[in-house]
Scaffold this motif. Structure first.
Motif, PDB file in Angstrom:
ATOM      1  N   GLU A  27     -36.419 -31.775  42.860  1.00 47.04           N
ATOM      2  CA  GLU A  27     -36.104 -31.339  44.223  1.00 47.04           C
ATOM      3  C   GLU A  27     -35.436 -32.498  44.945  1.00 47.04           C
ATOM      4  OE1 GLU A  27     -39.266 -29.621  46.661  1.00 47.04           O
ATOM      5  OE2 GLU A  27     -38.066 -30.042  48.434  1.00 47.04           O
ATOM      6  N   ASN A  28     -34.158 -32.318  45.235  1.00 50.50           N
ATOM      7  CA  ASN A  28     -33.375 -33.392  45.847  1.00 50.50           C
ATOM      8  C   ASN A  28     -33.734 -33.551  47.329  1.00 50.50           C
ATOM      9  OD1 ASN A  28     -31.241 -35.338  46.103  1.00 50.50           O
ATOM     10  ND2 ASN A  28     -30.157 -34.256  44.481  1.00 50.50           N
ATOM     11  N   VAL A  29     -33.268 -34.617  47.923  1.00 47.77           N
ATOM     12  CA  VAL A  29     -33.448 -34.840  49.353  1.00 47.77           C
ATOM     13  C   VAL A  29     -32.728 -33.713  50.102  1.00 47.77           C
ATOM     14  CG1 VAL A  29     -32.973 -36.460  51.245  1.00 47.77           C
ATOM     15  CG2 VAL A  29     -33.466 -37.332  48.964  1.00 47.77           C
ATOM     16  N   GLY A  30     -33.346 -33.198  51.163  1.00 53.22           N
ATOM     17  CA  GLY A  30     -32.727 -32.120  51.928  1.00 53.22           C
ATOM     18  C   GLY A  30     -31.421 -32.585  52.557  1.00 53.22           C
ATOM     19  N   ASN A  31     -30.306 -32.121  52.009  1.00 52.64           N
ATOM     20  CA  ASN A  31     -28.994 -32.606  52.425  1.00 52.64           C
ATOM     21  C   ASN A  31     -27.957 -31.768  51.686  1.00 52.64           C
ATOM     22  OD1 ASN A  31     -26.557 -34.074  52.550  1.00 52.64           O
ATOM     23  ND2 ASN A  31     -27.611 -36.026  52.592  1.00 52.64           N
ATOM     24  N   MET A  32     -27.017 -31.206  52.408  1.00 50.44           N
ATOM     25  CA  MET A  32     -26.040 -30.331  51.739  1.00 50.44           C
ATOM     26  C   MET A  32     -24.726 -31.025  51.435  1.00 50.44           C
ATOM     27  SD  MET A  32     -25.956 -26.448  52.774  1.00 50.44           S
ATOM     28  CE  MET A  32     -26.730 -25.382  51.572  1.00 50.44           C
ATOM     29  N   VAL A  33     -24.667 -32.325  51.716  1.00 51.39           N
ATOM     30  CA  VAL A  33     -23.399 -33.017  51.510  1.00 51.39           C
ATOM     31  C   VAL A  33     -23.476 -33.960  50.308  1.00 51.39           C
ATOM     32  CG1 VAL A  33     -21.618 -34.426  52.600  1.00 51.39           C
ATOM     33  CG2 VAL A  33     -22.993 -32.883  53.990  1.00 51.39           C
ATOM     34  N   CYS A  34     -24.272 -35.006  50.459  1.00 52.58           N
ATOM     35  CA  CYS A  34     -24.257 -36.103  49.499  1.00 52.58           C
ATOM     36  C   CYS A  34     -24.658 -35.744  48.067  1.00 52.58           C
ATOM     37  CB  CYS A  34     -25.123 -37.241  50.012  1.00 52.58           C
ATOM     38  SG  CYS A  34     -24.847 -37.556  51.765  1.00 52.58           S
TER      39      CYS A  34
ATOM     40  N   LYS B 223     -18.431 -24.084  55.000  1.00 52.87           N
ATOM     41  CA  LYS B 223     -18.522 -25.355  55.705  1.00 52.87           C
ATOM     42  C   LYS B 223     -18.957 -26.503  54.798  1.00 52.87           C
ATOM     43  CE  LYS B 223     -20.495 -24.833  59.897  1.00 52.87           C
ATOM     44  NZ  LYS B 223     -21.539 -24.232  60.755  1.00 52.87           N
ATOM     45  N   TYR B 224     -19.688 -26.175  53.739  1.00 51.42           N
ATOM     46  CA  TYR B 224     -20.160 -27.198  52.795  1.00 51.42           C
ATOM     47  C   TYR B 224     -19.735 -26.825  51.371  1.00 51.42           C
ATOM     48  CZ  TYR B 224     -23.073 -28.592  56.737  1.00 51.42           C
ATOM     49  OH  TYR B 224     -23.515 -28.993  57.967  1.00 51.42           O
ATOM     50  N   PRO B 225     -18.426 -26.696  51.152  1.00 50.19           N
ATOM     51  CA  PRO B 225     -17.982 -26.148  49.858  1.00 50.19           C
ATOM     52  C   PRO B 225     -18.345 -27.003  48.647  1.00 50.19           C
ATOM     53  CG  PRO B 225     -16.104 -26.936  51.149  1.00 50.19           C
ATOM     54  CD  PRO B 225     -17.293 -26.963  52.053  1.00 50.19           C
ATOM     55  N   ALA B 226     -18.444 -28.334  48.842  1.00 46.90           N
ATOM     56  CA  ALA B 226     -18.672 -29.194  47.681  1.00 46.90           C
ATOM     57  C   ALA B 226     -19.960 -28.830  46.958  1.00 46.90           C
ATOM     58  CB  ALA B 226     -18.684 -30.658  48.114  1.00 46.90           C
ATOM     59  N   ILE B 227     -21.030 -28.632  47.712  1.00 46.81           N
ATOM     60  CA  ILE B 227     -22.330 -28.367  47.084  1.00 46.81           C
ATOM     61  C   ILE B 227     -22.336 -26.982  46.421  1.00 46.81           C
ATOM     62  CG2 ILE B 227     -23.642 -27.319  49.029  1.00 46.81           C
ATOM     63  CD1 ILE B 227     -25.133 -30.222  47.279  1.00 46.81           C
ATOM     64  N   PHE B 228     -21.612 -26.022  47.029  1.00 54.72           N
ATOM     65  CA  PHE B 228     -21.578 -24.681  46.445  1.00 54.72           C
ATOM     66  C   PHE B 228     -20.711 -24.627  45.187  1.00 54.72           C
ATOM     67  CE2 PHE B 228     -23.202 -23.887  50.644  1.00 54.72           C
ATOM     68  CZ  PHE B 228     -24.094 -22.842  50.462  1.00 54.72           C
TER      69      PHE B 228
ATOM     70  N   ARG C  97     -22.945 -13.762  50.705  1.00 58.99           N
ATOM     71  CA  ARG C  97     -22.608 -13.630  49.283  1.00 58.99           C
ATOM     72  C   ARG C  97     -21.090 -13.741  49.085  1.00 58.99           C
ATOM     73  NH1 ARG C  97     -25.364 -11.053  45.181  1.00 58.99           N
ATOM     74  NH2 ARG C  97     -27.579 -10.859  45.506  1.00 58.99           N
ATOM     75  N   GLU C  98     -20.350 -13.037  49.941  1.00 57.66           N
ATOM     76  CA  GLU C  98     -18.880 -13.061  49.840  1.00 57.66           C
ATOM     77  C   GLU C  98     -18.357 -14.492  50.017  1.00 57.66           C
ATOM     78  OE1 GLU C  98     -18.118  -8.641  51.741  1.00 57.66           O
ATOM     79  OE2 GLU C  98     -17.261 -10.384  52.763  1.00 57.66           O
ATOM     80  N   ASN C  99     -18.872 -15.167  51.048  1.00 51.45           N
ATOM     81  CA  ASN C  99     -18.423 -16.543  51.307  1.00 51.45           C
ATOM     82  C   ASN C  99     -18.743 -17.465  50.140  1.00 51.45           C
ATOM     83  OD1 ASN C  99     -17.366 -15.934  53.817  1.00 51.45           O
ATOM     84  ND2 ASN C  99     -19.234 -16.457  54.924  1.00 51.45           N
ATOM     85  N   ALA C 100     -19.950 -17.309  49.590  1.00 47.58           N
ATOM     86  CA  ALA C 100     -20.361 -18.161  48.473  1.00 47.58           C
ATOM     87  C   ALA C 100     -19.464 -17.926  47.255  1.00 47.58           C
ATOM     88  CB  ALA C 100     -21.820 -17.898  48.128  1.00 47.58           C
ATOM     89  N   LEU C 101     -19.158 -16.647  47.002  1.00 52.61           N
ATOM     90  CA  LEU C 101     -18.337 -16.331  45.820  1.00 52.61           C
ATOM     91  C   LEU C 101     -16.868 -16.712  46.021  1.00 52.61           C
ATOM     92  CD1 LEU C 101     -19.949 -12.936  44.759  1.00 52.61           C
ATOM     93  CD2 LEU C 101     -20.090 -15.130  43.549  1.00 52.61           C
ATOM     94  N   LYS C 102     -16.456 -16.781  47.265  1.00 50.25           N
ATOM     95  CA  LYS C 102     -15.103 -17.219  47.568  1.00 50.25           C
ATOM     96  C   LYS C 102     -14.961 -18.699  47.184  1.00 50.25           C
ATOM     97  CE  LYS C 102     -11.904 -16.204  51.254  1.00 50.25           C
ATOM     98  NZ  LYS C 102     -11.681 -15.968  52.669  1.00 50.25           N
TER      99      LYS C 102
ATOM    100  N   LYS D 275      -1.257 -24.748  45.850  1.00 49.15           N
ATOM    101  CA  LYS D 275      -2.345 -25.329  46.630  1.00 49.15           C
ATOM    102  C   LYS D 275      -3.221 -24.188  47.144  1.00 49.15           C
ATOM    103  CE  LYS D 275      -2.933 -27.924  50.787  1.00 49.15           C
ATOM    104  NZ  LYS D 275      -2.373 -28.227  52.058  1.00 49.15           N
ATOM    105  N   ILE D 276      -4.526 -24.310  46.929  1.00 52.98           N
ATOM    106  CA  ILE D 276      -5.431 -23.258  47.398  1.00 52.98           C
ATOM    107  C   ILE D 276      -5.839 -23.571  48.840  1.00 52.98           C
ATOM    108  CG2 ILE D 276      -7.672 -22.131  47.035  1.00 52.98           C
ATOM    109  CD1 ILE D 276      -7.468 -22.868  44.074  1.00 52.98           C
ATOM    110  N   THR D 277      -5.537 -22.640  49.741  1.00 55.74           N
ATOM    111  CA  THR D 277      -5.971 -22.859  51.126  1.00 55.74           C
ATOM    112  C   THR D 277      -7.013 -21.806  51.485  1.00 55.74           C
ATOM    113  OG1 THR D 277      -3.970 -21.674  51.738  1.00 55.74           O
ATOM    114  CG2 THR D 277      -3.960 -24.017  52.134  1.00 55.74           C
ATOM    115  N   ALA D 278      -8.003 -22.215  52.254  1.00 58.81           N
ATOM    116  CA  ALA D 278      -9.087 -21.349  52.727  1.00 58.81           C
ATOM    117  C   ALA D 278      -9.741 -20.576  51.575  1.00 58.81           C
ATOM    118  CB  ALA D 278      -8.580 -20.398  53.803  1.00 58.81           C
TER     119      ALA D 278
END
Lengths: 222, 113
Positions: free
Chosen positions: A119-126, A152-157, A182-187, B81-84
């Protein structure tokens, strides 16, 4: 003036240690999860809720808890009869492979272990950038947050294989739209596998635990 | 703020490379940061400037090459380039997209005497 070409990953050293961790864990047939979320999304509650289900299946599992301070989470998990080790990171906002490597001796002290949840430290970025040596990164987001969080936090997803949408029991009282989430996550990550859970009602917890158990058993067979 | 630990890792690699190449004073460090990493270039610059104060790296410049999220169509091989997070090929409309860039977190080179 000299220009020296380096062309190396900045986190190469972390990645090397992560690869060693992965090899050591795989040698013992242990399936390892890196559980991440923002603070308060319910990572520890999810582990607590899964404890009984995993024991019933049965899957032998242990937990390594990462927090800035204290051993509150390890104690919570231990009360469910699950072996837990607390790592305190001090001021660091994430676990790294080196810290996890120091916990492996404790992990390997539990014979026949099939599943390790870090269980990582609560943080959605690092945590997104730090490979720990896990088989899968799992992000937990809750309905008390915004359904636009993946955007907003695409890296972690994108770094995750699985997503758990937790606190589904609260959804009727918030503006969180599970379909939109769900849609946003799958995007952001079209390959995400998504589960929905409520640790309060127990909804979806068994399905999620069973899925993890299957992953762990599959690894043991391979 | 993990940009500080990223900076520390950058400087460890830099120190080792400087020693191996007989460089005593660092003038510039070039790094490559992908759009999809959790590293914010401005924060990284800030951390770098603070971290090198009072060290042998003091006065060095950090040059950041930012790499956008890039995609390649698996059907018609168009690169774009992928945008949004629009996972659709602008040419043929397919959603069979391979992500080709955006995850970089590399140290490219250093300049010094």
């Amino acid at each position: 003036m000299h220009e020296i070409l380096i062309e190396e990953k900045i986190l190469a050293r972390n990645d090397e240690i992560a690869a060693e961790n992965r090899l050591a864990l795989s040698d013992k047939g242990i399936y390892t999860i890196n559980l991440v979320s923002s603070p308060g999304a319910g990572k520890t509650s999810l582990i607590e809720s899964m404890a009984d289900e995993l024991k019933k299946l049965p899957v032998s599992f242990a937990v390594v808890e990462g927090d800035l301070e204290g051993d509150f989470d390890a104690k919570r998990v231990e009360r469910r009869g699950v072996p837990a080790l607390q790592i305190t990171t001090g001021r660091a906002c994430h676990l790294d492979a080196h810290q996890v490597s120091h916990s492996l001796q404790w992990v390997f002290g539990h014979a026949g272990l099939e599943l390790l949840i870090i269980e990582n430290v609560g943080n959605m970025v690092c945590p997104a950038e730090y490979d720990l040596g896990e088989d899968a990164m799992i992000t937990v987001m809750s309905t008390a947050e915004g359904d636009d969080k993946p955007l907003k936090y695409p890296a972690i997803f994108t770094a995750s294989e699985l997503l758990v949408i937790n606190k589904t029991d609260l959804a009727p009282y918030t503006d969180f739209d599970i379909t939109k989430a769900r849609e946003n996550a799958l995007k952001v990550n079209p390959y995400l596998k998504i589960f929905e859970t409520s640790c309060r009602t127990g909804e979806g917890v068994k399905e999620f635990a069973t899925y993890l158990a299957e992953l762990a058993k599959a690894k043991r067979r391979s | 703020m993990h940009e500080m630990s990223i900076t520390r890792s950058m400087l460890e690699i830099t120190a080792a490379q400087m020693e191996a190449n007989g460089i005593h004073s660092l003038k510039k460090l070039k790094v490559r940061i992908g759009e999809l990493t959790a590293v914010e270039p401005d924060v990284l610059r800030f951390c770098f400037d603070i971290a090198i104060k009072g060290t042998p790296f003091e006065g060095a410049a950090l040059e950041i090459e930012e790499v956008p999220l890039g995609g390649k169509c698996r059907i018609c091989a168009t690169e774009f380039k992928i945008t949004a997070f629009e996972n659709r090929c602008p040419k043929c409309g397919s959603n069979e997209i391979e992500r080709t860039s955006g995850h970089e977190l590399d140290i490219i080179s250093l300049e010094g005497d």
